[in-house]
Design a protein around this motif. Structure first.
Motif: not given
Length: 244
Positions: A101, A149-150, A153-154, A156-161, A181
């Motif tokens: 990332v 932002n990347t 977003k990475y 968030e893609s791992r279902e983190k908050r 999010r």
């Protein structure tokens, strides 16, 4: 009838006691090297720690003798410690978790028990972070991670908050956070300067001279109130959530 104290209070005090003990490592290393004058310079001026004085790169010295002992006391267990059993809160040096990332990686990843949070830490040499904004080397790096932002977003893609970020030169600690999010960012949620505490301990250990004496119980009480509730591993995530 005596009112019972919350269990967290006892836990905070216990951690604060360990932090106080671990803060002795830094001044005692200067004593071993015969460089009490260099420690006084670091604590009383804005001058950055000099590598030749401590026979090590300043950032490495600060990490080894100040930041990592404090992290361990805060219950981010040092993985080389006998206390580490392969799980639970601990620190990871130079993680490569985010190498796909970002080109630059954080100095540490702090593993916590919260599955929805990612916590990173940027470390600098002692006195590279000043709360008067004359030098903000650690938080400058933290801002980059928070604002990219990347990176968010990475995560968030791992279902983190939450992305939680700490910038420190060992003496000064600053906490930032981002709700990945929504994009909501909180800058400098908590800022704590430990330099006065380190100075008091250095005098107690006869590393530097002069100044007033402060009892260990008073140091522990201050750490319990000001430092541990924000940065301690059992409390960090809840402290951040309370600010959103």
């Amino acid at each position: 009838m005596t009112q019972e104290r919350p269990l967290d209070t006892y836990k905070e005090e216990a951690i604060a006691g360990r932090v106080r003990k671990q803060l002795t490592v830094f001044p005692l290393k200067f004593k071993e090297l015969g460089e009490g004058g260099e420690l006084r310079s670091v604590l009383k001026t804005h001058k950055t720690l000099k590598g030749p004085k401590v026979h090590q790169a300043p950032e490495d010295f600060t990490e080894q003798y100040l930041i990592e002992p404090v992290l361990h006391a805060l219950r981010y267990i040092n993985p080389i410690s006998e206390q580490y059993e392969g799980e639970g809160s601990h620190f990871v040096r130079r993680p490569t978790t985010f190498d796909k990332v970002e080109n630059k990686q954080p100095d540490y990843k702090l593993e916590t028990d919260d599955p929805e949070s990612v916590c990173i830490l940027e470390a600098k040499a002692a006195n590279e972070e000043q709360f008067d904004h004359s030098k903000k080397r650690a938080t400058e790096d933290i801002r980059k991670y928070i604002e990219v932002n990347t990176f968010a977003k990475y995560i968030e893609s791992r279902e983190k908050r939450y992305l939680i970020a700490i910038g420190t030169d060992g003496l000064r600690w600053t906490l930032w956070a981002k709700q990945v999010r929504t994009g909501e960012t909180l800058e400098e949620i908590t800022m704590v300067d430990l330099s006065d505490v380190v100075e008091v301990i250095a005098r107690k250990e006869n590393v530097i001279e002069g100044g007033r004496t402060v009892e260990n119980t008073d140091i522990r009480r201050w750490l319990t109130d000001e430092f541990v509730p924000a940065f301690g591993a059992p409390f960090l995530v809840e402290h951040v959530q309370d600010h959103f």
